[in-house]
Design a protein around this motif. Structure first.
Motif, PDB file in Angstrom:
ATOM      1  N   GLY A  85       0.971  -1.242  -0.037  1.00 35.02           N
ATOM      2  CA  GLY A  85      -0.128  -0.042  -0.101  1.00 35.02           C
ATOM      3  C   GLY A  85       0.616   1.073  -0.046  1.00 35.02           C
ATOM      4  N   GLY A  86       0.161   2.582   0.161  1.00 40.06           N
ATOM      5  CA  GLY A  86       0.759   3.766   0.249  1.00 40.06           C
ATOM      6  C   GLY A  86       1.266   4.429  -1.275  1.00 40.06           C
ATOM      7  N   TYR A  87       0.445   3.826  -2.289  1.00 42.58           N
ATOM      8  CA  TYR A  87       0.418   4.391  -3.569  1.00 42.58           C
ATOM      9  C   TYR A  87      -0.932   4.998  -4.147  1.00 42.58           C
ATOM     10  N   ASP A  88      -0.885   5.711  -4.958  1.00 46.78           N
ATOM     11  CA  ASP A  88      -1.862   6.298  -5.541  1.00 46.78           C
ATOM     12  C   ASP A  88      -2.583   5.130  -6.339  1.00 46.78           C
ATOM     13  N   PRO A  89      -3.944   4.876  -5.857  1.00 49.49           N
ATOM     14  CA  PRO A  89      -4.527   3.563  -6.602  1.00 49.49           C
ATOM     15  C   PRO A  89      -4.679   3.728  -8.228  1.00 49.49           C
ATOM     16  N   GLN A  90      -5.072   4.567  -8.855  1.00 49.49           N
ATOM     17  CA  GLN A  90      -5.134   4.626  -9.999  1.00 49.49           C
ATOM     18  C   GLN A  90      -3.656   4.489 -10.985  1.00 49.49           C
ATOM     19  N   LEU A  91      -2.818   5.383 -10.288  1.00 46.88           N
ATOM     20  CA  LEU A  91      -1.581   5.319 -11.162  1.00 46.88           C
ATOM     21  C   LEU A  91      -1.028   3.922 -10.730  1.00 46.88           C
ATOM     22  N   LEU A  92      -0.903   3.372  -9.844  1.00 49.88           N
ATOM     23  CA  LEU A  92      -0.773   1.968  -9.435  1.00 49.88           C
ATOM     24  C   LEU A  92      -1.183   1.012 -10.558  1.00 49.88           C
ATOM     25  N   ARG A  93      -2.501   1.274 -10.886  1.00 42.94           N
ATOM     26  CA  ARG A  93      -3.316   0.236 -11.765  1.00 42.94           C
ATOM     27  C   ARG A  93      -2.844   0.346 -13.008  1.00 42.94           C
ATOM     28  N   TRP A  94      -2.522   1.812 -13.479  1.00 43.35           N
ATOM     29  CA  TRP A  94      -1.864   1.831 -14.902  1.00 43.35           C
ATOM     30  C   TRP A  94      -0.402   1.253 -14.835  1.00 43.35           C
ATOM     31  N   HIS A  95       0.440   1.493 -13.865  1.00 44.33           N
ATOM     32  CA  HIS A  95       1.622   0.913 -13.864  1.00 44.33           C
ATOM     33  C   HIS A  95       1.644  -0.564 -13.938  1.00 44.33           C
ATOM     34  N   LYS A  96       0.947  -1.151 -13.140  1.00 51.44           N
ATOM     35  CA  LYS A  96       0.796  -2.741 -13.178  1.00 51.44           C
ATOM     36  C   LYS A  96       0.414  -3.276 -14.507  1.00 51.44           C
ATOM     37  N   TRP A  97      -0.578  -2.802 -15.046  1.00 51.87           N
ATOM     38  CA  TRP A  97      -1.111  -3.213 -16.383  1.00 51.87           C
ATOM     39  C   TRP A  97      -0.127  -2.944 -17.688  1.00 51.87           C
ATOM     40  N   THR A  98       0.492  -1.938 -17.452  1.00 53.71           N
ATOM     41  CA  THR A  98       1.423  -1.725 -18.673  1.00 53.71           C
ATOM     42  C   THR A  98       2.651  -2.390 -18.575  1.00 53.71           C
ATOM     43  N   GLY A 139       7.835   5.635 -12.354  1.00 56.98           N
ATOM     44  CA  GLY A 139       8.692   6.806 -11.852  1.00 56.98           C
ATOM     45  C   GLY A 139       7.917   7.884 -11.278  1.00 56.98           C
ATOM     46  N   SER A 140       6.537   7.960 -11.773  1.00 53.36           N
ATOM     47  CA  SER A 140       5.493   8.837 -11.226  1.00 53.36           C
ATOM     48  C   SER A 140       5.052   8.446  -9.820  1.00 53.36           C
ATOM     49  N   LEU A 141       5.184   6.962  -9.874  1.00 51.43           N
ATOM     50  CA  LEU A 141       4.608   6.273  -8.447  1.00 51.43           C
ATOM     51  C   LEU A 141       5.546   6.867  -7.345  1.00 51.43           C
ATOM     52  N   THR A 142       6.831   6.870  -7.565  1.00 45.79           N
ATOM     53  CA  THR A 142       7.790   7.137  -6.497  1.00 45.79           C
ATOM     54  C   THR A 142       8.516   8.602  -6.747  1.00 45.79           C
TER      55      THR A 142
END
Length: 559
Positions: A73-86, A128-131
């Motif tokens: 946890g601790g990440y923006d959910p929408q940004l995490l979702r995009w990063h995971k699927w890409t 990169g945007s996540l961190t």
């Protein structure tokens, strides 16, 4: 929600380490395929199969560890979702490219490989945007590229800051930039480790999953300060090791703001910062200033004949402080009321060499202090029993080397003491018999005292005292008459039991085998006269009434 097992987070934290391997292999493979179009380098892609055999499992491992890391946890959910699927799409595209290569569908393989490369760029941007923030990849790109990739528009230059540091807002102008620079990448809108955000005052005051980040008025008890001050290698240290760290001055500013009540919109002037904080603020935000010109003393051999002549003319001693240095001391108090402003003006020729100047009991006035202002190297100045007032003390504002000032029995008031507030090295001020109030004196002390540094030193002293106490060894044979208790060479207290002030290690009394320290001779005398009222504060028991009186010890200090 069930807690995430440590083993899951352990493997998840391998993601930043593993992810660079497939990235490098995919980039290398794409480069070799482009290079193979050049006739001279037709065989550049000959080992593409070997590279693919490494890239596919490396991509799969990186994706798996990334997924485990996201469970913390601790990440923006929408940004995490995009990063995971890409990222999953990149790994799958890499596997398809490897399959097409094995089936010798060269054109389809190359098309899939370049699609993998593009997917890799997109996934990397989201990672990169996540961190590091949502515009990490294109933050410093030209405006046209920013627009193409959906980056933020260039920030319009903010209105210039007020030239007067006192008009800056404590949080938005001083504290928030520190948090933005060093903390928001992990505690912001895109990533909020520990459910803590530090990108706004409301978020800072709200705190995170572990409770409040700060306690207004109590920096020492605030979690954010505790973590900032932890040793760098400690797990809870913030920011983590390997990331840019705030400077000690920046941490001090955060502590000061919290101790001031963590106000939202108060200006620096309203908070009345102490002198150490003023210096930090001036260095960070003040307008560039020309360094004060250092006035060097004239060689002793050149100035001594002139000093001797003035000494004879004015009937006062003017002597060298030492045979090695060019500094002079002048004692005009011997002349008494016969020494006034006119005589003081004649000392101007010795101004760069004067280190100590005693004008006590002379007839100098505020006008004469204008001559003293031309003596930049003074460290010690006596003005007791003179006619000087608050107005004259303003002339001393540039004596940056002054350490000692005696104002005994003068007409100086609180306003005069305030004139001396910015003298950086002033350590001793005597105001007996003046109109200075205890409140003003306490404020002056507070403004010139770096309490954070003192706290750190006291903690270090207490730690050393505990180590010394723990290193003592005793042997009891059990066959000899009871001996007198061993004397502890280190005082058992750091606060005077009589006054509650910090102790002077040279003022001590031996009581029942324990060394007790005091802040001054008066407190020591009170204890020696009747120690009973103070024993509870020290954790000591009363002596046997038949025992000897307390023994006074004297400690010599070497300057």
């Amino acid at each position: 929600m069930h807690p995430i097992p440590d083993i899951v987070l352990f493997f998840g934290r391998l993601h930043p380490l593993l992810v660079h391997l497939p990235i490098g292999l995919i980039v290398l493979l794409a480069f070799l395929e482009v290079l193979a179009f050049v006739p001279r380098f037709r065989q550049a892609n000959a080992n593409a199969g070997v590279i693919l055999s490494l890239a596919v499992p490396a991509a799969a491992a990186a994706v798996l560890c990334g997924w485990l890391l996201s469970l913390g946890g601790g990440y923006d959910p929408q940004l995490l979702r995009w990063h995971k699927w890409t990222a999953i799409g990149t790994a799958c595209a890499c596997a398809v490219a490897a399959l097409l290569y094995a089936l010798r569908f060269r054109r389809a393989y190359r098309a899939c490989l370049f699609a993998t490369f593009i997917a890799l760029l997109v996934a990397s941007d989201f990672g990169g945007s996540l961190t590091h923030g949502s515009d990490y990849l294109v933050r410093y790109a030209p405006a046209s590229l920013k627009k193409l990739f959906g980056g933020k528009a260039p920030v319009v230059a903010a209105a210039p800051k007020p030239k007067d540091v006192a008009q800056l807002t404590a949080f938005s102008d001083v504290v928030q930039p520190v948090l933005q620079k060093d903390c928001v990448s992990c505690h912001g809108p895109d990533k909020s480790k520990g459910k803590l955000r530090l990108d706004s005052l409301a978020a800072v005051l709200k705190g995170g999953g572990s409770g409040p980040a700060l306690l207004p008025g109590k920096s020492a008890d605030s979690e954010i300060v505790r973590r900032l001050l932890l040793p760098l290698g400690t797990d809870d240290h913030m920011p983590p090791d390997g990331k840019p760290q705030p400077t000690l001055d920046e941490i001090t500013l955060v502590q000061w703001w919290i101790d001031s009540g963590a106000p939202a919109d108060k200006k620096i002037a309203e908070l009345k910062p102490p002198l150490p904080i003023k210096r930090i603020l001036a260095a960070r935000f003040g307008a560039p200033q020309t360094e004060a010109k250092v006035v060097l003393p004239r060689p002793l051999g050149d100035v001594l004949p002139l000093a001797a002549k003035l000494s004879d003319d004015l009937q006062i001693p003017i002597l060298a402080l030492s045979a090695r240095d060019a500094w002079l001391e002048c004692n005009a108090s011997i002349a008494g009321r016969d020494f006034g402003d006119a005589q003081l003006a004649r000392l101007a020729t010795l101004a760069p060499n004067l280190r100590w100047l005693d004008l006590g009991g002379t007839s100098i006035t505020d006008t004469g202090l204008l001559q003293v202002a031309s003596m930049p190297n003074l460290t010690r100045l006596h003005l007791e029993r003179t006619a000087i007032t608050d107005h004259g003390l303003a002339a001393l504002a540039n004596l940056s080397n002054l350490q000692y000032l005696n104002l005994y029995d003068t007409a100086v008031t609180d306003a005069g003491l305030l004139q001396l507030a910015d003298l950086p090295n002033l350590k001793e001020v005597f105001v007996w018999g003046t109109k200075v109030t205890p409140t003003a004196a306490e404020g002056f002390i507070a403004s010139h005292t770096d309490t954070n540094q003192l706290q750190q030193w006291r903690a270090q002293i207490a730690q050393l005292q505990a180590q010394i106490k723990g290193s003592h060894v005793s042997v009891d044979l059990g066959t000899q008459p009871a001996a007198a208790p061993m004397t502890n060479a280190v005082a058992i207290n750091t606060v005077c039991p009589v006054s509650g002030k910090p102790v002077d290690p040279t003022k001590t009394v031996l009581y029942n085998g324990s060394l007790v320290a005091f802040c001054c001779a008066d407190c020591k005398a009170k204890f020696e006269k009747d120690p009973t009222p103070f024993l509870a504060k020290l954790g000591l028991k009363p002596k046997d009434p038949l025992a000897a009186k307390p023994t006074t010890t004297t400690t010599k200090t070497t300057q």
